[in-house]
Design a protein around this motif. Structure first.
Motif, PDB file in Angstrom:
ATOM      1  N   UNK A 142     -16.173   1.696  21.438  1.00 42.15           N
ATOM      2  CA  UNK A 142     -16.256   0.344  20.871  1.00 42.15           C
ATOM      3  C   UNK A 142     -15.221   0.110  19.769  1.00 42.15           C
ATOM      4  N   UNK A 143     -15.038   1.123  18.922  1.00 41.36           N
ATOM      5  CA  UNK A 143     -14.121   1.017  17.784  1.00 41.36           C
ATOM      6  C   UNK A 143     -13.394   2.352  17.650  1.00 41.36           C
ATOM      7  N   UNK A 144     -12.090   2.292  17.402  1.00 42.70           N
ATOM      8  CA  UNK A 144     -11.319   3.514  17.175  1.00 42.70           C
ATOM      9  C   UNK A 144     -10.455   3.345  15.937  1.00 42.70           C
ATOM     10  N   UNK A 145     -10.369   4.398  15.148  1.00 38.48           N
ATOM     11  CA  UNK A 145      -9.447   4.448  14.022  1.00 38.48           C
ATOM     12  C   UNK A 145      -8.295   5.374  14.409  1.00 38.48           C
ATOM     13  N   UNK A 146      -7.080   4.902  14.226  1.00 40.16           N
ATOM     14  CA  UNK A 146      -5.920   5.719  14.558  1.00 40.16           C
ATOM     15  C   UNK A 146      -4.902   5.653  13.436  1.00 40.16           C
ATOM     16  N   UNK A 147      -4.303   6.790  13.176  1.00 38.31           N
ATOM     17  CA  UNK A 147      -3.254   6.881  12.171  1.00 38.31           C
ATOM     18  C   UNK A 147      -1.959   7.152  12.919  1.00 38.31           C
ATOM     19  N   UNK A 148      -1.126   6.124  13.023  1.00 37.31           N
ATOM     20  CA  UNK A 148       0.059   6.257  13.859  1.00 37.31           C
ATOM     21  C   UNK A 148       0.961   5.045  13.681  1.00 37.31           C
ATOM     22  N   UNK A 149       2.141   5.167  14.274  1.00 40.42           N
ATOM     23  CA  UNK A 149       3.004   4.020  14.495  1.00 40.42           C
ATOM     24  C   UNK A 149       2.692   3.578  15.913  1.00 40.42           C
ATOM     25  N   UNK A 150       1.840   2.574  16.057  1.00 43.58           N
ATOM     26  CA  UNK A 150       1.258   2.272  17.363  1.00 43.58           C
ATOM     27  C   UNK A 150       2.281   1.687  18.332  1.00 43.58           C
ATOM     28  N   UNK A 151       2.268   2.196  19.569  1.00 42.44           N
ATOM     29  CA  UNK A 151       3.070   1.547  20.614  1.00 42.44           C
ATOM     30  C   UNK A 151       2.395   0.259  21.049  1.00 42.44           C
ATOM     31  N   UNK A 152       3.131  -0.562  21.782  1.00 44.49           N
ATOM     32  CA  UNK A 152       2.551  -1.793  22.312  1.00 44.49           C
ATOM     33  C   UNK A 152       1.433  -1.453  23.286  1.00 44.49           C
ATOM     34  N   UNK A 153       0.375  -2.228  23.256  1.00 42.16           N
ATOM     35  CA  UNK A 153      -0.733  -2.025  24.190  1.00 42.16           C
ATOM     36  C   UNK A 153      -1.541  -3.304  24.278  1.00 42.16           C
ATOM     37  N   UNK A 154      -2.502  -3.298  25.200  1.00 43.30           N
ATOM     38  CA  UNK A 154      -3.371  -4.466  25.367  1.00 43.30           C
ATOM     39  C   UNK A 154      -4.557  -4.428  24.408  1.00 43.30           C
ATOM     40  N   UNK A 155      -4.681  -3.363  23.626  1.00 41.72           N
ATOM     41  CA  UNK A 155      -5.799  -3.243  22.712  1.00 41.72           C
ATOM     42  C   UNK A 155      -5.632  -4.187  21.527  1.00 41.72           C
ATOM     43  N   UNK A 156      -6.749  -4.542  20.926  1.00 46.60           N
ATOM     44  CA  UNK A 156      -6.707  -5.341  19.707  1.00 46.60           C
ATOM     45  C   UNK A 156      -6.601  -4.392  18.528  1.00 46.60           C
ATOM     46  N   UNK A 157      -5.588  -4.563  17.711  1.00 52.29           N
ATOM     47  CA  UNK A 157      -5.330  -3.641  16.599  1.00 52.29           C
ATOM     48  C   UNK A 157      -5.307  -4.405  15.280  1.00 52.29           C
ATOM     49  N   UNK A 158      -5.941  -3.816  14.277  1.00 53.16           N
ATOM     50  CA  UNK A 158      -5.949  -4.371  12.929  1.00 53.16           C
ATOM     51  C   UNK A 158      -5.398  -3.309  11.981  1.00 53.16           C
ATOM     52  N   UNK A 159      -4.312  -3.612  11.304  1.00 50.29           N
ATOM     53  CA  UNK A 159      -3.721  -2.661  10.368  1.00 50.29           C
ATOM     54  C   UNK A 159      -4.521  -2.694   9.071  1.00 50.29           C
ATOM     55  N   UNK A 160      -5.086  -1.551   8.686  1.00 46.57           N
ATOM     56  CA  UNK A 160      -5.945  -1.510   7.514  1.00 46.57           C
ATOM     57  C   UNK A 160      -5.213  -1.083   6.252  1.00 46.57           C
ATOM     58  N   UNK A 161      -4.396  -0.036   6.346  1.00 44.83           N
ATOM     59  CA  UNK A 161      -3.783   0.494   5.134  1.00 44.83           C
ATOM     60  C   UNK A 161      -2.611   1.397   5.476  1.00 44.83           C
ATOM     61  N   UNK A 162      -1.607   1.444   4.596  1.00 41.60           N
ATOM     62  CA  UNK A 162      -0.527   2.419   4.806  1.00 41.60           C
ATOM     63  C   UNK A 162      -1.033   3.828   4.526  1.00 41.60           C
ATOM     64  N   UNK A 163      -0.420   4.786   5.169  1.00 44.13           N
ATOM     65  CA  UNK A 163      -0.723   6.195   4.931  1.00 44.13           C
ATOM     66  C   UNK A 163       0.579   6.881   4.524  1.00 44.13           C
TER      67      UNK A 163
END
Length: 301
Positions: A142-163
């Protein structure tokens, strides 16, 4: 205009999920014959075979593989629409599947989950910790947290904070091998590499108008950043790691920063959800909680 056969699409998605007609029928509370007829009906309508069937094995055809994700979305959207209607005037309840990276999950997400459950006792969290890039649609996350430079995808992504990323080494390593003064010097050093990336693994540095990109190489590579710490502390190399992994070692002097006058191109913490806009209240509650918890301060608990 003929309406889509939504029942058949939903049954197809369930068969893909459960990998058999019998298991899908059991999960849906219907008969195997009903499932088989729905798949045949959908295949006839599409003019394509969706499964290769043998007495022992059921596998998707090329057409079935191409349509499986869309079918999963149709089923998920329908379920979410019904759950949203039920949840509109009630306290959020039920299970939410949450995925997070291993080290960040242990140190930051697990405490956040405990606080969330105290606020929402009717919600259950199924927490999966892994540094692998999970297919959250296929895995039903349902929800995933990822730490990355995200590639393009069909997923909905919300940038929360710099690391923040830090290039670090043990003092003993620098005493023995010298301290790099320029990123290009790293070609002559033992660099520990992180392998769980979707793009070629490089380190990028910037100072003013100068940008340098290097490809690290050395005695160790791993798919988990925390696994590098023993080798780093033993003075076997240097590497670039996020602050939440090395902050304690930097504080006590076990590790020190290198090339501090160079800005290291950072990464960010993102919150990902499957495509679509309909989500149950319990999922929305977790999204808002995690967003508030980690927005602008991913490194801190």
């Amino acid at each position: 205009m003929m309406l889509p056969d939504f029942e058949a699409w939903a049954i197809f998605a369930s068969v893909v999920e459960h990998r058999s007609f019998s298991s899908a029928a059991q999960a849906l509370g219907t008969s195997k014959a009903t499932v088989s007829k729905a798949i045949s009906r959908l295949e006839a309508r599409l003019g394509a075979t969706l499964f290769h069937r043998t007495s022992r094995r059921l596998t998707l055809t090329e057409s079935g593989t191409a349509l499986a994700e869309r079918a999963a979305r149709i089923l998920a959207e329908a379920r979410d629409a019904e759950e949203m209607a039920r949840d509109a005037n009630s306290t959020p309840t039920g299970r939410v599947r949450l995925a997070a990276p291993m080290t960040f999950g242990l140190s930051r997400v697990a405490p956040a989950v405990a606080d969330f459950l105290a606020l929402y006792p009717g919600i259950e969290i199924d927490l999966t910790l892994s540094d692998a890039s999970t297919d959250i649609v296929a895995e039903g996350i349902d929800v995933a947290l990822r730490i990355a430079d995200l590639p393009d995808s069909s997923l909905r992504a919300r940038r929360l904070a710099p690391v923040a990323l830090h290039l670090v080494a043990a003092p003993a390593y620098l005493e023995k091998h010298g301290r790099p003064e320029h990123p290009a010097d790293l070609a002559h050093h033992a660099c520990l590499a992180y392998t769980n990336v979707t793009r070629p693994y490089v380190w990028q540095f910037r100072r003013g108008q100068e940008e340098v990109v290097i490809r690290p190489s050395g005695p160790m590579c791993t798919d988990n950043g925390e696994a590098m710490l023993p080798a780093l502390r033993a003075g076997l190399g240097l590497t670039r790691l996020p602050d939440f992994i090395v902050d304690k070692d930097l504080a006590n002097g076990t590790l020190v920063r290198v090339l501090e006058d160079w800005e290291e191109t950072g990464i960010a913490l993102h919150l990902l959800t499957p495509p679509g806009t309909l989500r149950p209240a319990r999922v929305e509650a977790l999204i808002e909680f995690l967003t508030e918890r980690f927005r602008h301060r991913a490194a801190r608990a």
